[in-house]
Scaffold this active site. Sequence first.
Site, PDB file in Angstrom:
ATOM      1  N   LYS A  39       0.840  -1.201   0.000  1.00 17.68           N
ATOM      2  CA  LYS A  39       0.000   0.000   0.000  1.00 17.68           C
ATOM      3  C   LYS A  39       0.877   1.254   0.000  1.00 17.68           C
ATOM      4  O   LYS A  39       2.090   1.190   0.196  1.00 17.68           O
ATOM      5  CB  LYS A  39      -0.915   0.000   1.223  1.00 17.68           C
ATOM      6  CG  LYS A  39      -0.189   0.050   2.559  1.00 17.68           C
ATOM      7  CD  LYS A  39      -1.169   0.007   3.709  1.00 17.68           C
ATOM      8  CE  LYS A  39      -0.429   0.063   5.059  1.00 17.68           C
ATOM      9  NZ  LYS A  39      -1.369   0.084   6.194  1.00 17.68           N
ATOM     10  N   ARG A 137      -9.600   1.001  15.433  1.00 18.25           N
ATOM     11  CA  ARG A 137      -9.620   1.633  14.118  1.00 18.25           C
ATOM     12  C   ARG A 137     -10.764   1.016  13.320  1.00 18.25           C
ATOM     13  O   ARG A 137     -11.927   1.352  13.531  1.00 18.25           O
ATOM     14  CB  ARG A 137      -8.250   1.453  13.448  1.00 18.25           C
ATOM     15  CG  ARG A 137      -8.013   2.315  12.233  1.00 18.25           C
ATOM     16  CD  ARG A 137      -6.562   2.275  11.788  1.00 18.25           C
ATOM     17  NE  ARG A 137      -6.087   0.950  11.434  1.00 18.25           N
ATOM     18  CZ  ARG A 137      -4.832   0.690  11.045  1.00 18.25           C
ATOM     19  NH1 ARG A 137      -3.948   1.667  10.960  1.00 18.25           N
ATOM     20  NH2 ARG A 137      -4.468  -0.543  10.729  1.00 18.25           N
ATOM     21  N   HIS A 166      -5.522  -6.481  13.741  1.00 18.14           N
ATOM     22  CA  HIS A 166      -4.276  -5.707  13.667  1.00 18.14           C
ATOM     23  C   HIS A 166      -3.802  -5.356  15.070  1.00 18.14           C
ATOM     24  O   HIS A 166      -4.577  -4.885  15.901  1.00 18.14           O
ATOM     25  CB  HIS A 166      -4.506  -4.424  12.865  1.00 18.14           C
ATOM     26  CG  HIS A 166      -3.235  -3.750  12.453  1.00 18.14           C
ATOM     27  ND1 HIS A 166      -2.444  -4.216  11.429  1.00 18.14           N
ATOM     28  CD2 HIS A 166      -2.609  -2.635  12.925  1.00 18.14           C
ATOM     29  CE1 HIS A 166      -1.390  -3.420  11.280  1.00 18.14           C
ATOM     30  NE2 HIS A 166      -1.469  -2.465  12.183  1.00 18.14           N
ATOM     31  N   ARG A 222       1.659 -10.543   7.538  1.00 12.63           N
ATOM     32  CA  ARG A 222       1.557  -9.359   6.682  1.00 12.63           C
ATOM     33  C   ARG A 222       2.753  -8.420   6.872  1.00 12.63           C
ATOM     34  O   ARG A 222       2.634  -7.360   7.474  1.00 12.63           O
ATOM     35  CB  ARG A 222       0.269  -8.588   6.992  1.00 12.63           C
ATOM     36  CG  ARG A 222      -1.008  -9.369   6.844  1.00 12.63           C
ATOM     37  CD  ARG A 222      -2.227  -8.458   6.875  1.00 12.63           C
ATOM     38  NE  ARG A 222      -2.280  -7.579   8.011  1.00 12.63           N
ATOM     39  CZ  ARG A 222      -2.971  -7.807   9.127  1.00 12.63           C
ATOM     40  NH1 ARG A 222      -3.659  -8.931   9.263  1.00 12.63           N
ATOM     41  NH2 ARG A 222      -2.970  -6.931  10.107  1.00 12.63           N
ATOM     42  N   TYR A 266      15.298  30.878   4.852  1.00 11.34           N
ATOM     43  CA  TYR A 266      14.215  31.548   5.572  1.00 11.34           C
ATOM     44  C   TYR A 266      14.496  31.622   7.069  1.00 11.34           C
ATOM     45  O   TYR A 266      14.960  30.668   7.684  1.00 11.34           O
ATOM     46  CB  TYR A 266      12.901  30.797   5.358  1.00 11.34           C
ATOM     47  CG  TYR A 266      12.399  30.821   3.940  1.00 11.34           C
ATOM     48  CD1 TYR A 266      11.944  31.997   3.353  1.00 11.34           C
ATOM     49  CD2 TYR A 266      12.362  29.653   3.191  1.00 11.34           C
ATOM     50  CE1 TYR A 266      11.472  32.015   2.057  1.00 11.34           C
ATOM     51  CE2 TYR A 266      11.892  29.649   1.887  1.00 11.34           C
ATOM     52  CZ  TYR A 266      11.444  30.840   1.317  1.00 11.34           C
ATOM     53  OH  TYR A 266      10.979  30.847   0.026  1.00 11.34           O
ATOM     54  N   CYS A 313      13.943  24.362   2.334  1.00 10.62           N
ATOM     55  CA  CYS A 313      12.911  25.019   1.529  1.00 10.62           C
ATOM     56  C   CYS A 313      12.053  23.973   0.809  1.00 10.62           C
ATOM     57  O   CYS A 313      12.323  22.779   0.871  1.00 10.62           O
ATOM     58  CB  CYS A 313      13.562  25.948   0.509  1.00 10.62           C
ATOM     59  SG  CYS A 313      14.700  27.145   1.234  1.00 10.62           S
ATOM     60  N   MET A 314      11.044  24.442   0.124  1.00  8.55           N
ATOM     61  CA  MET A 314      10.164  23.518  -0.583  1.00  8.55           C
ATOM     62  C   MET A 314      10.906  22.720  -1.651  1.00  8.55           C
ATOM     63  O   MET A 314      10.666  21.517  -1.819  1.00  8.55           O
ATOM     64  CB  MET A 314       8.995  24.262  -1.234  1.00  8.55           C
ATOM     65  CG  MET A 314       7.979  23.350  -1.901  1.00  8.55           C
ATOM     66  SD  MET A 314       6.626  24.240  -2.710  1.00  8.55           S
ATOM     67  CE  MET A 314       5.771  24.941  -1.301  1.00  8.55           C
ATOM     68  N   ASP A 315      11.823  23.379  -2.355  1.00 10.85           N
ATOM     69  CA  ASP A 315      12.484  22.751  -3.500  1.00 10.85           C
ATOM     70  C   ASP A 315      13.997  22.627  -3.368  1.00 10.85           C
ATOM     71  O   ASP A 315      14.618  21.887  -4.136  1.00 10.85           O
ATOM     72  CB  ASP A 315      12.186  23.553  -4.774  1.00 10.85           C
ATOM     73  CG  ASP A 315      10.725  23.920  -4.881  1.00 10.85           C
ATOM     74  OD1 ASP A 315       9.902  22.994  -4.900  1.00 10.85           O
ATOM     75  OD2 ASP A 315      10.409  25.130  -4.905  1.00 10.85           O
TER      76      ASP A 315
END
Length: 377
Positions: A39, A137, A166, A222, A266, A313-315
């Site tokens: 998954k 859950r 689980h 699993r 930043y 930073c983001m990038d």
Amino acid sequence: MRFTGRPTFAIIDRVAIRSNFLQIKKNVDKGVDILAVVKANAYGHGAVETAKTLEQSGCRFFGVAICEEGVELRKAGIKSSIIVLGGVYPNQTREIIKYNLTPVIFDGETARILNNFLKKADKKIKVHIKIDTGMGRLGLLPEEIEPFFNKLKGLANLEVEGILSHFAEADEEDKGFSKKQLAIFLKAIKVIQRLGFKPRFQHIANSAALLEYNPSHFNMVRPGIMLYGAYPALRMKEQIRLKPVMRLVTNIVQLKDMPKGFSVSYGRKYVAKKRSIIAAIPIGYGDGYPRSLSGKGEVLVRGKRVRVAGTICMDITMLDVTHIKGVSVGDEAVIIGKQGNDEIKVDELAEKAGTIPYEILCGITSRIPRVYPVRNF
């Protein structure tokens, strides 16, 4: 390896995936099937290529979280059983039939809707029923089991192939709560059998229970995180030899010779205490490199560790490479994996980021290409 475009890649070692699968097989008794959990894009490693590798290695059962993940595997040619662990929604009944998926069911209404659709289509499918033994859950509570299965007797188009639950804290050394959950699960199985159901599979063991709690193996386990070379808990490294599967790499794209007092990124969290060489690498929190590693994460450059300089930073992420002799634009920077005699493992990265390896791997975003070098199995 030579790439075009942004030089940031996750290199996936399929030989390591196969090796980890075979190591897991050695840790369970003969006759215990392995349901490989793929998954969340195989925990960030690429579900299709991972499933193909595992199927070629002998895996016959896969676990996904949602129907869409199962459909993706079928369209890619996966033939083995695919169990949708997170359940299905009423509007997905056509896909369940069309792509031969095995849904996990944990409520009567979904069972009724699915059965009615199957009846009209003159089809039958296998299902697994989830019991909530203490995770809180998804799943039937113990007192709901008998009423549910009594109603299920009238839903002839659903074949109960498996019963599952689980563990909530199988990775803890104290197995007290896991023992309570297992006792509830065993009692549930007896009730279900008394009501006339004979499910082929019973499964509750995840990666941690697979290693440390043999009574929970039943006839199916699993594994998830262990397939990808990481451990549910660091102490488990002594119990099984796993190979890291992902190597996350990029290149230095700019170097700056900065004077004392110059600030970086930043918030100006990093200020050069002396004349410093700062490298920029094209990876950031937009790629899944946690911002929480700002100022404390480490990356390998020319076989040595360098510290993240300032805020991620983001990038882009900046590194202090002042102490690296001969550092150049184009040098490889390793975020996860080996370089020279050193290695940064995902467990280490997660600990510094204040999270778990699962989140680090699953959080590597789709804009980082997964690359699968051609290697013979």
